[in-house]
Design an enzyme around this catalytic site. Structure first.
Site, mmCIF file in Angstrom:
data_model
loop_
_atom_site.group_PDB
_atom_site.id
_atom_site.type_symbol
_atom_site.label_atom_id
_atom_site.label_comp_id
_atom_site.label_asym_id
_atom_site.label_seq_id
_atom_site.Cartn_x
_atom_site.Cartn_y
_atom_site.Cartn_z
ATOM 1 N N ARG A 82 0.828 -1.207 0.000
ATOM 2 C CA ARG A 82 0.000 0.000 0.000
ATOM 3 C C ARG A 82 0.864 1.259 0.000
ATOM 4 O O ARG A 82 0.563 2.236 -0.697
ATOM 5 C CB ARG A 82 -0.924 -0.016 1.221
ATOM 6 N N HIS A 99 0.636 4.298 -2.770
ATOM 7 C CA HIS A 99 0.319 5.659 -2.356
ATOM 8 C C HIS A 99 1.491 6.601 -2.594
ATOM 9 O O HIS A 99 1.285 7.806 -2.785
ATOM 10 C CB HIS A 99 -0.107 5.663 -0.888
ATOM 11 N N GLY A 152 4.947 10.781 -8.145
ATOM 12 C CA GLY A 152 5.687 9.675 -8.726
ATOM 13 C C GLY A 152 6.404 8.873 -7.654
ATOM 14 O O GLY A 152 6.335 9.172 -6.465
ATOM 15 N N GLU A 162 2.872 13.937 3.596
ATOM 16 C CA GLU A 162 1.763 13.252 2.932
ATOM 17 C C GLU A 162 1.082 12.226 3.828
ATOM 18 O O GLU A 162 -0.010 11.756 3.512
ATOM 19 C CB GLU A 162 2.279 12.562 1.664
ATOM 20 N N ASN A 178 -4.373 8.909 2.991
ATOM 21 C CA ASN A 178 -3.367 8.429 3.944
ATOM 22 C C ASN A 178 -3.757 8.725 5.386
ATOM 23 O O ASN A 178 -3.122 8.217 6.316
ATOM 24 C CB ASN A 178 -2.012 9.099 3.675
ATOM 25 N N HIS A 202 -5.801 -5.922 -3.413
ATOM 26 C CA HIS A 202 -6.763 -6.030 -2.317
ATOM 27 C C HIS A 202 -7.142 -7.472 -2.015
ATOM 28 O O HIS A 202 -8.053 -7.722 -1.240
ATOM 29 C CB HIS A 202 -8.018 -5.214 -2.638
#
Length: 341
Positions: free
Chosen positions: A64, A68, A74, A90, A96, A214
């Site tokens: 994950r 993210h 990038g 972030e 997040n 997932h």
């Protein structure tokens, strides 16, 4: 009308790829550290193996983090930067927020070991890319902790492997605004998902394949409450089961597996769930909603090899989204903060 819009967005994404995509990763190479730090592959894999043994959620957490990170600025490890008094990071922005991303300590531990082997040589961005690859096919601590019950080696996550192009450098600043706008959320519709991926030079096929991550991991009640209480395309028995652990109000942090059928295996169970109307997140079920991705979901649900092959190829394309290379950025000595000036 919606289908036509999706086709246009997919065509735009293909055009981006044909041009190399934004800041394409043509300079990346799987052998980038073959002379400067040949030990990096073994160090990262061993550290990830230990992390998964300590906590079975580690693999999904690192995977994950990679998604993210790449979707904001990038694949430059900007997600790993902590907040400073003058610059918000972030980690607490957009999708997040609320602790939905974790595992930063895992990357810290790997970075420490890599620095010991090859000082100031391997970027945090490359460490994250390697750790994400290794995370999908390592032993689960559940089975290891119950090893005496097995007379054969314990099962593995069973995910695909791929050669990771390397040579990324690290960002010197985060993008909290981008984290709040660029990451698709659990309530996103299909058009928004396709558009978000197209903006990164990724196709609707990449969307379908990468969503298969997932098949492992957990989600908070807050992210699937609307799905199991309000959506009209959810299987009744599945919704009733999920409601038992996710009340209509409160209990936001209660967890449920993204793939309840085979939560410990990196397989195609996620797609089988979608066909059965048992996608946990609204954004999951959108991939199978009488739309243009239904055929791919059906393919992956019956052909695990096709999913594995497409997932590996899409992970390489994801890792090529806007990397910093050459003299851009830096090789951070601490993944949580930029190097002293």
């Amino acid at each position: 009308m919606a289908a036509a819009r999706l086709l246009l967005l997919a065509a735009a994404a293909l055009a981006l790829l044909a041009c190399g995509g934004p800041r394409a990763g043509a300079q990346l190479s799987a052998g980038f550290y073959s002379a400067a730090c040949p030990a990096v592959h073994g160090v990262v894999r061993q550290a990830m193996s230990q992390a998964v043994m300590n906590d079975s959620r580690s693999g999904a957490a690192v995977l994950r983090l990679f998604f993210h990170d790449c979707f904001v600025n990038g694949c430059d490890a900007s997600l790993l930067l902590d907040d400073t008094p003058t610059t918000p990071g972030e980690k607490g922005a957009g999708a997040n927020a609320g602790g939905s991303t974790f595992g930063f300590d895992i990357i810290d531990a790997i970075k420490t070991q890599v620095e010991a082997a090859c000082p100031a040589t391997v970027s945090c961005a490359d460490i994250l890319a390697l750790a994400a690859r290794d995370s999908v096919n390592l032993f689960l601590s559940f089975f290891l902790s119950h090893a005496p019950r097995f007379r054969r080696p314990p099962p593995q996550l069973g995910g695909p492997s791929w050669a990771v192009p390397l040579g990324r450098r690290d960002a010197t600043f985060p993008n909290a605004t981008g984290a709040a706008t660029d990451l698709p959320g659990p309530g996103s519709g299909l058009a928004a998902l396709v558009a978000a991926f197209a903006a990164k030079g990724l196709t609707s096929r990449d969307l379908a394949a990468l969503s298969g991550a997932h098949t492992v991991g957990m989600a908070r009640c807050a992210s699937f409450r609307t799905r199991v209480y309000c959506d009209d395309d959810v299987a009744a028995s599945f919704a009733a089961q999920r409601r038992q652990g996710c009340p209509a109000s409160g209990g936001d942090n209660a967890l449920a597996p993204l793939d309840a059928a085979t939560p410990a295996d990196f397989d195609n169970g996620y797609y089988q769930n979608l066909v059965a109307g048992a996608g946990l997140l609204h954004s999951d079920q959108e991939l199978f909603s009488n739309g243009p991705l239904d055929s791919l979901v059906r393919l992956y649900s019956t052909n695990g090899a096709a999913f594995s092959s497409d997932f590996a190829a899409s992970m390489v394309r994801l890792g090529n989204v806007a990397p910093l290379t050459g003299t851009d950025g830096e090789i951070r000595l601490d993944c949580r903060k930029r190097n002293p000036v």
